[in-house]
Design a protein around this motif. Structure first.
Motif, PDB file in Angstrom:
ATOM      1  N   TRP A 177       0.827  -1.211   0.000  1.00 50.84           N
ATOM      2  CA  TRP A 177       0.000   0.000   0.000  1.00 50.84           C
ATOM      3  C   TRP A 177       0.861   1.261   0.000  1.00 50.84           C
ATOM      4  O   TRP A 177       0.510   2.256  -0.650  1.00 50.84           O
ATOM      5  CB  TRP A 177      -0.927  -0.007   1.227  1.00 50.84           C
ATOM      6  CG  TRP A 177      -0.197  -0.124   2.540  1.00 50.84           C
ATOM      7  CD1 TRP A 177       0.164  -1.268   3.183  1.00 50.84           C
ATOM      8  CD2 TRP A 177       0.272   0.960   3.349  1.00 50.84           C
ATOM      9  NE1 TRP A 177       0.836  -0.982   4.352  1.00 50.84           N
ATOM     10  CE2 TRP A 177       0.908   0.380   4.480  1.00 50.84           C
ATOM     11  CE3 TRP A 177       0.216   2.344   3.247  1.00 50.84           C
ATOM     12  CZ2 TRP A 177       1.484   1.151   5.476  1.00 50.84           C
ATOM     13  CZ3 TRP A 177       0.781   3.128   4.247  1.00 50.84           C
ATOM     14  CH2 TRP A 177       1.404   2.526   5.344  1.00 50.84           C
ATOM     15  N   ILE A 306      -7.462  -0.133   3.066  1.00 47.65           N
ATOM     16  CA  ILE A 306      -7.826  -1.209   2.144  1.00 47.65           C
ATOM     17  C   ILE A 306      -6.931  -2.430   2.359  1.00 47.65           C
ATOM     18  O   ILE A 306      -7.403  -3.572   2.373  1.00 47.65           O
ATOM     19  CB  ILE A 306      -7.744  -0.714   0.689  1.00 47.65           C
ATOM     20  CG1 ILE A 306      -8.888   0.266   0.401  1.00 47.65           C
ATOM     21  CG2 ILE A 306      -7.802  -1.887  -0.295  1.00 47.65           C
ATOM     22  CD1 ILE A 306      -8.754   0.993  -0.916  1.00 47.65           C
ATOM     23  N   MET A 310      -8.559  -5.887   3.403  1.00 44.77           N
ATOM     24  CA  MET A 310      -8.441  -6.974   2.435  1.00 44.77           C
ATOM     25  C   MET A 310      -7.750  -8.184   3.047  1.00 44.77           C
ATOM     26  O   MET A 310      -8.183  -9.327   2.853  1.00 44.77           O
ATOM     27  CB  MET A 310      -7.679  -6.511   1.190  1.00 44.77           C
ATOM     28  CG  MET A 310      -8.489  -5.675   0.233  1.00 44.77           C
ATOM     29  SD  MET A 310      -7.600  -5.296  -1.302  1.00 44.77           S
ATOM     30  CE  MET A 310      -7.687  -6.870  -2.177  1.00 44.77           C
ATOM     31  N   SER A 331      -8.865 -10.688  -6.870  1.00 47.45           N
ATOM     32  CA  SER A 331      -9.284  -9.875  -5.717  1.00 47.45           C
ATOM     33  C   SER A 331      -9.652  -8.447  -6.131  1.00 47.45           C
ATOM     34  O   SER A 331     -10.049  -7.645  -5.279  1.00 47.45           O
ATOM     35  CB  SER A 331      -8.164  -9.828  -4.671  1.00 47.45           C
ATOM     36  OG  SER A 331      -7.073  -9.035  -5.125  1.00 47.45           O
ATOM     37  N   PHE A 335     -11.011  -5.028  -3.994  1.00 47.78           N
ATOM     38  CA  PHE A 335     -10.253  -3.774  -3.915  1.00 47.78           C
ATOM     39  C   PHE A 335     -11.125  -2.599  -4.358  1.00 47.78           C
ATOM     40  O   PHE A 335     -11.165  -1.553  -3.696  1.00 47.78           O
ATOM     41  CB  PHE A 335      -9.002  -3.862  -4.791  1.00 47.78           C
ATOM     42  CG  PHE A 335      -8.180  -2.603  -4.828  1.00 47.78           C
ATOM     43  CD1 PHE A 335      -7.212  -2.371  -3.866  1.00 47.78           C
ATOM     44  CD2 PHE A 335      -8.391  -1.646  -5.818  1.00 47.78           C
ATOM     45  CE1 PHE A 335      -6.455  -1.203  -3.890  1.00 47.78           C
ATOM     46  CE2 PHE A 335      -7.644  -0.475  -5.849  1.00 47.78           C
ATOM     47  CZ  PHE A 335      -6.675  -0.256  -4.884  1.00 47.78           C
ATOM     48  N   SER A 339     -12.555   0.511  -2.116  1.00 56.52           N
ATOM     49  CA  SER A 339     -12.189   1.858  -2.569  1.00 56.52           C
ATOM     50  C   SER A 339     -13.422   2.726  -2.728  1.00 56.52           C
ATOM     51  O   SER A 339     -13.451   3.891  -2.287  1.00 56.52           O
ATOM     52  CB  SER A 339     -11.438   1.787  -3.900  1.00 56.52           C
ATOM     53  OG  SER A 339     -10.246   1.049  -3.784  1.00 56.52           O
TER      54      SER A 339
END
Length: 420
Positions: A177, A306, A310, A331, A335, A339
């Motif tokens: 990230w 996220i 996740m 995935s 995501f 978002s």
């Protein structure tokens, strides 16, 4: 389990839709405060009875479509996961090529086809009602042409972005990230730099302002504000819409001040000068760079959240979502779902900051032009032509309005006293 989760998701969406409908059509109060009756902010002073009725109808329909389309998108992403559609798309990519970028491109092609078909009804309804209420004048074929351009521009951009994102996820599994955020900084600035000269011209024709006398007046204001502008641009929007607009776009040497040709036709020179002074204020007060900075800050926080969510969801329910691991392309709907939820949740804050900068731009423009009558009449015409609610409902304002409501803007301008 899949059927149970799907039923619950659809049921929650229907309950939310019913609440939004009741709120917009029966609960929300859009009446003007009594003390503003008869003022310049009162739509009855600049709209006839038919325009008043149409503005309320059209605004409610637009707001309903927005509030229904956002969770509808979430529902779509969720169902792609639980029914294994995302996993099927990834298998098609893996079965076609061993090259990761090609696999991602194939996955995204089918993903975008599915997305377009599912979300198309909302897109078409938006177009249909804008035509019905005489906001859009675009033909269906011209509208579809823009839709096709949108599809391929977004598809090509997403191939680059998603390929890079999932490579980062595979390479930096714990801190992906942070690396993704660092990579997004130059990419975001690059996109904003090329948008005025590469992306925007795909949809419309941009030319220097043809009215040289008006351009000279605008450039005189720019010189007074120490803005190194050589041209003001006009864009051919009259083939698509009757709405009015002007904006600042781009960064650095590619910054542009743009006027829609509909604005040139509908507003007087004095009204246009106020609008242009407002747009110049964004340049003078560096609002574009403030916007980039706040966007990147929100992206940093969003990507961190996220990544945390996740990881937990895949660890606990990866089998139900048909996801082997976070770094697998299957995935992607998860995501995008997270978002979109975070962007919606953050929109009141983002819109609040935007309304503040727009208020400062209004203040700058009126100080520069010293013509409150022209400013008020410009906002009145913007509301009348666009069939905008002067006093929108509270939830609509905080979730949708990046500008202050017209009642706030006009009421503030009418308190302004020009300098002697």
């Amino acid at each position: 389990m899949t059927a149970k989760w799907s039923f619950r998701a659809v049921f929650l969406y229907l309950v939310f839709g019913l609440f939004v409908y009741l709120y917009l059509f029966y609960i929300a109060d859009t009446t003007l405060p009594q003390e503003l009756k008869g003022s310049g902010a009162d739509p009855e002073t600049f709209m006839n009875s038919r325009e008043l009725m149409l503005s309320e109808e059209y605004s409610r329909i637009r707001n309903l479509l927005y509030f229904l389309s956002v969770p509808y998108e979430w529902l779509f992403y969720f169902l792609l996961l639980v029914f294994g559609v995302s996993r099927t798309f990834s298998r098609w990519g893996e079965g076609t090529s061993s090259i990761p970028v090609v696999q991602t491109a194939i996955y995204l092609f089918w993903f975008y086809i599915a997305s377009y078909l599912v979300i198309f009804p909302f897109e078409y309804l938006s177009f249909h009602f804008s035509k019905l209420y005489n906001i859009s004048v675009q033909t269906f074929s011209a509208w579809m042409k823009d839709q096709v351009i949108d599809f391929w521009v977004n598809f090509l951009l997403m191939v680059v972005i998603i390929s890079a994102l999932y490579w980062i996820m595979r390479t930096f599994q714990q801190k992906w990230w942070l690396v993704a955020w660092l990579a997004s900084i130059p990419f975001t600035i690059f996109l904003m730099f090329i948008q005025p000269v590469v992306i925007d011209p795909l949809y419309n024709d941009f030319t220097p302002l043809q009215d040289k006398e008006l351009e000279a007046k605008i450039l005189a204001i720019a010189e007074k504000a120490d803005i190194p502008a050589e041209h003001v641009y006009q864009v051919d929007m009259s083939t698509k819409t009757n709405a009015l607009n002007a904006y600042v776009t781009g960064v650095g040497a590619n910054s542009r001040i743009v006027l829609w040709d509909t604005t040139l036709e509908a507003l007087s020179d004095d009204e246009i000068l106020f609008v242009m002074a407002h747009e110049m204020a964004h340049y003078v007060e560096k609002h574009i760079y403030v916007g980039i900075g706040s966007y990147l800050l929100m992206m940093l926080i969003g990507l961190w959240l996220i990544a945390k969510v996740m990881n937990r969801m895949v660890e606990s329910n990866g089998k139900e979502y048909r996801i082997k691991k976070v770094s697998h392309i299957s995935s992607l709907p998860l995501f995008l779902l997270l978002s979109s939820v975070l962007l919606f949740a953050a929109s009141p804050l983002e819109n609040g900051v935007s309304r503040y900068t727009e208020t400062r731009a209004d203040n700058y423009a009126i100080q520069m032009t010293q013509n409150p009558d022209a400013a008020v009449s410009a906002f009145q015409e913007l509301s009348r032509v666009g069939l905008s609610q002067v006093n929108p409902p509270f939830l609509v304002k905080i979730f949708r309005y990046s500008h202050p409501s017209m009642v706030e803007r006009i009421e503030r301008l009418e308190r302004f006293e020009p300098e002697e």
